[in-house]
Design a protein around this motif. Sequence first.
Motif, mmCIF file in Angstrom:
data_model
loop_
_atom_site.group_PDB
_atom_site.id
_atom_site.type_symbol
_atom_site.label_atom_id
_atom_site.label_comp_id
_atom_site.label_asym_id
_atom_site.label_seq_id
_atom_site.Cartn_x
_atom_site.Cartn_y
_atom_site.Cartn_z
ATOM 1 N N ALA A 126 -17.714 2.390 9.772
ATOM 2 C CA ALA A 126 -17.072 1.662 8.668
ATOM 3 C C ALA A 126 -15.773 2.385 8.330
ATOM 4 O O ALA A 126 -15.557 3.530 8.737
ATOM 5 C CB ALA A 126 -17.986 1.590 7.446
ATOM 6 N N CYS A 127 -14.912 1.715 7.590
ATOM 7 C CA CYS A 127 -13.617 2.288 7.228
ATOM 8 C C CYS A 127 -13.407 2.199 5.722
ATOM 9 O O CYS A 127 -13.578 1.129 5.134
ATOM 10 C CB CYS A 127 -12.490 1.571 7.961
ATOM 11 N N VAL A 128 -13.078 3.336 5.110
ATOM 12 C CA VAL A 128 -12.720 3.380 3.692
ATOM 13 C C VAL A 128 -11.198 3.369 3.588
ATOM 14 O O VAL A 128 -10.520 4.137 4.276
ATOM 15 C CB VAL A 128 -13.288 4.643 3.015
ATOM 16 N N THR A 129 -10.669 2.490 2.741
ATOM 17 C CA THR A 129 -9.224 2.406 2.513
ATOM 18 C C THR A 129 -8.936 2.664 1.043
ATOM 19 O O THR A 129 -9.610 2.108 0.169
ATOM 20 C CB THR A 129 -8.683 1.023 2.905
ATOM 21 N N ILE A 130 -7.951 3.516 0.781
ATOM 22 C CA ILE A 130 -7.559 3.844 -0.595
ATOM 23 C C ILE A 130 -6.054 3.641 -0.716
ATOM 24 O O ILE A 130 -5.278 4.137 0.113
ATOM 25 C CB ILE A 130 -7.919 5.299 -0.955
ATOM 26 N N GLU A 131 -5.640 2.925 -1.752
ATOM 27 C CA GLU A 131 -4.227 2.684 -2.025
ATOM 28 C C GLU A 131 -3.894 3.175 -3.425
ATOM 29 O O GLU A 131 -4.631 2.891 -4.377
ATOM 30 C CB GLU A 131 -3.909 1.197 -1.905
ATOM 31 N N VAL A 132 -2.783 3.913 -3.535
ATOM 32 C CA VAL A 132 -2.360 4.476 -4.816
ATOM 33 C C VAL A 132 -0.905 4.095 -5.059
ATOM 34 O O VAL A 132 -0.048 4.300 -4.195
ATOM 35 C CB VAL A 132 -2.499 6.012 -4.835
ATOM 36 N N SER A 133 -0.629 3.533 -6.246
ATOM 37 C CA SER A 133 0.731 3.179 -6.639
ATOM 38 C C SER A 133 0.950 3.617 -8.087
ATOM 39 O O SER A 133 0.506 2.930 -9.018
ATOM 40 C CB SER A 133 0.967 1.675 -6.506
ATOM 41 N N PRO A 172 11.793 1.848 -5.979
ATOM 42 C CA PRO A 172 11.249 2.300 -7.274
ATOM 43 C C PRO A 172 9.732 2.361 -7.308
ATOM 44 O O PRO A 172 9.161 2.608 -8.355
ATOM 45 C CB PRO A 172 11.741 1.205 -8.223
ATOM 46 N N ALA A 173 9.054 2.114 -6.176
ATOM 47 C CA ALA A 173 7.590 2.050 -6.197
ATOM 48 C C ALA A 173 6.999 2.844 -5.036
ATOM 49 O O ALA A 173 6.506 2.275 -4.058
ATOM 50 C CB ALA A 173 7.122 0.594 -6.140
ATOM 51 N N PRO A 174 7.046 4.180 -5.103
ATOM 52 C CA PRO A 174 6.402 4.980 -4.049
ATOM 53 C C PRO A 174 4.899 4.706 -4.018
ATOM 54 O O PRO A 174 4.299 4.397 -5.048
ATOM 55 C CB PRO A 174 6.710 6.426 -4.462
ATOM 56 N N GLN A 175 4.327 4.815 -2.846
ATOM 57 C CA GLN A 175 2.903 4.517 -2.726
ATOM 58 C C GLN A 175 2.265 5.308 -1.599
ATOM 59 O O GLN A 175 2.953 5.848 -0.728
ATOM 60 C CB GLN A 175 2.696 3.016 -2.506
ATOM 61 N N LEU A 176 0.939 5.356 -1.657
ATOM 62 C CA LEU A 176 0.159 6.091 -0.672
ATOM 63 C C LEU A 176 -0.979 5.197 -0.204
ATOM 64 O O LEU A 176 -1.636 4.533 -1.011
ATOM 65 C CB LEU A 176 -0.407 7.372 -1.295
ATOM 66 N N ARG A 177 -1.204 5.202 1.095
ATOM 67 C CA ARG A 177 -2.344 4.499 1.682
ATOM 68 C C ARG A 177 -3.115 5.477 2.563
ATOM 69 O O ARG A 177 -2.513 6.137 3.416
ATOM 70 C CB ARG A 177 -1.881 3.297 2.503
ATOM 71 N N ALA A 178 -4.419 5.572 2.343
ATOM 72 C CA ALA A 178 -5.267 6.463 3.136
ATOM 73 C C ALA A 178 -6.372 5.651 3.787
ATOM 74 O O ALA A 178 -6.958 4.757 3.163
ATOM 75 C CB ALA A 178 -5.863 7.551 2.257
ATOM 76 N N GLU A 179 -6.666 5.963 5.038
ATOM 77 C CA GLU A 179 -7.751 5.312 5.755
ATOM 78 C C GLU A 179 -8.633 6.379 6.378
ATOM 79 O O GLU A 179 -8.135 7.318 6.997
ATOM 80 C CB GLU A 179 -7.233 4.381 6.852
ATOM 81 N N ALA A 236 3.642 3.562 -9.891
ATOM 82 C CA ALA A 236 4.476 2.614 -10.639
ATOM 83 C C ALA A 236 3.642 1.462 -11.193
ATOM 84 O O ALA A 236 3.894 0.960 -12.292
ATOM 85 C CB ALA A 236 5.590 2.082 -9.740
ATOM 86 N N GLU A 237 2.623 1.052 -10.448
ATOM 87 C CA GLU A 237 1.748 -0.036 -10.889
ATOM 88 C C GLU A 237 0.504 0.483 -11.603
ATOM 89 O O GLU A 237 -0.325 -0.325 -12.035
ATOM 90 C CB GLU A 237 1.325 -0.878 -9.685
ATOM 91 N N ARG A 238 0.385 1.796 -11.714
ATOM 92 C CA ARG A 238 -0.819 2.408 -12.299
ATOM 93 C C ARG A 238 -2.050 1.869 -11.573
ATOM 94 O O ARG A 238 -3.053 1.489 -12.176
ATOM 95 C CB ARG A 238 -0.932 2.114 -13.798
ATOM 96 N N MET A 239 -1.999 1.870 -10.267
ATOM 97 C CA MET A 239 -3.021 1.213 -9.472
ATOM 98 C C MET A 239 -3.722 2.185 -8.530
ATOM 99 O O MET A 239 -3.081 2.968 -7.836
ATOM 100 C CB MET A 239 -2.391 0.073 -8.668
ATOM 101 N N LEU A 240 -5.051 2.121 -8.526
ATOM 102 C CA LEU A 240 -5.887 2.811 -7.549
ATOM 103 C C LEU A 240 -6.866 1.773 -7.008
ATOM 104 O O LEU A 240 -7.676 1.228 -7.757
ATOM 105 C CB LEU A 240 -6.650 3.967 -8.190
ATOM 106 N N ARG A 241 -6.775 1.488 -5.716
ATOM 107 C CA ARG A 241 -7.654 0.491 -5.109
ATOM 108 C C ARG A 241 -8.427 1.148 -3.967
ATOM 109 O O ARG A 241 -7.836 1.725 -3.067
ATOM 110 C CB ARG A 241 -6.843 -0.689 -4.599
ATOM 111 N N GLN A 242 -9.759 1.028 -4.030
ATOM 112 C CA GLN A 242 -10.624 1.583 -2.992
ATOM 113 C C GLN A 242 -11.487 0.461 -2.417
ATOM 114 O O GLN A 242 -12.030 -0.352 -3.159
ATOM 115 C CB GLN A 242 -11.533 2.679 -3.574
ATOM 116 N N SER A 243 -11.603 0.423 -1.100
ATOM 117 C CA SER A 243 -12.383 -0.640 -0.469
ATOM 118 C C SER A 243 -13.107 -0.102 0.760
ATOM 119 O O SER A 243 -12.705 0.902 1.354
ATOM 120 C CB SER A 243 -11.495 -1.816 -0.081
ATOM 121 N N LEU A 244 -14.179 -0.793 1.119
ATOM 122 C CA LEU A 244 -14.983 -0.439 2.293
ATOM 123 C C LEU A 244 -15.068 -1.649 3.201
ATOM 124 O O LEU A 244 -15.427 -2.750 2.756
ATOM 125 C CB LEU A 244 -16.388 -0.007 1.865
#
Length: 353
Positions: free
Chosen positions: A232-239, A205-212, A241-249
């Motif tokens: 450096a590496c940028v990581t982005i996570e999208v969910s 029930p929780a599809p998600q996407l991770r980009a690097e 179902a959780e209404r979540m967008l997380r970006q990190s370096l």
Amino acid sequence: GILPSGGGRAGGGVGLMDGLDELLAEAAAERAEKRRDSAKPAKPTPARMPAPSGPPTLLTREASSAAKGFYSSLKSYIERLLDPDVLDGIDADFRSRTFFELEEYLGNKSELAAYMLKHELGRMSYSLVGAAGGPALTEAASIREEYARHEASGSPADAELLWRAANQSLLAEPLGSLQAAWLEPSLHTCIVATSSRFELDLRAPAPQLRAECTLAVQTLGAGDEPLLLSTACVTIEVSPAERMLRQSLSKPRLADCCIYDEQIVATAEAMAQWEAAARSGGTGASPKGTREGDISIDHLTAQLEHFLQSEDELPGGGDVKEGGTGLLGGLTNVTSGILAVLGRRRGPADEPA
């Protein structure tokens, strides 16, 4: 008194002689043992190493007077890449972007899924676990078949949102934050995407996407190749179902040239030569590895037109291999180049004190 008999004296003398013989035998055994020890070769005494007078020094030539301003600016720029305040500012920019903004942007971009399937699958690395589960799909044809099943079955909106998000447009805002923090036109720096990877997991029930996305911070090299300063590496996570967008370096990792000064000095010298040639109206030798007209508005305009072409217009069908290629990587290089052209007439020596 009565003296002891002669036999008694004789018996006592024998006892004394026996004790003396034992002492003489022990002394003889000790002498023999010492002789054996002296016959063995002596162990060599290790030579004493001189005590170090101090830490080892790195031999390097100093920058010329014309290049010292560029050298100092390059060293300050390298420190900036690891400056905690700068990294905190980048993190604040990353956190300021919300899932709602991403959802609003993608809501009217139904064409992005088709764009990804047609163009991006050949440019970057993809991994997809379909709604039904099973092993991850990595081949372009298999991923396209999975999207056809998705369309035919009327899959949930959350999955559609992730199909639209899985392309380079997802990286545009983080890269913009890094450009604002790290781009330095007077030092001809640029930020290049060297590889990108998208991992889609569409299982309910929780599809998600991770980009690097792996990035390289580069500047003008003294030779034929640009000089790598850090990665450096940028990581982005999208969910959804959780209404979540997380970006990190990730913390930038400095290249070897930032520790050993030889290449930094050589690059400073090349920049000084380039600056001298620009001030004299383009007359004079260009630095090694550059050619007259390499960086000009006309050249950059041609680059921009090339990167804006669709794959159908590119030679051989435009099958671009995985790496830092593609529209986003092209625009990044072109933008950096334009800023370098605008800033090259003003070097560190012209900066106000």
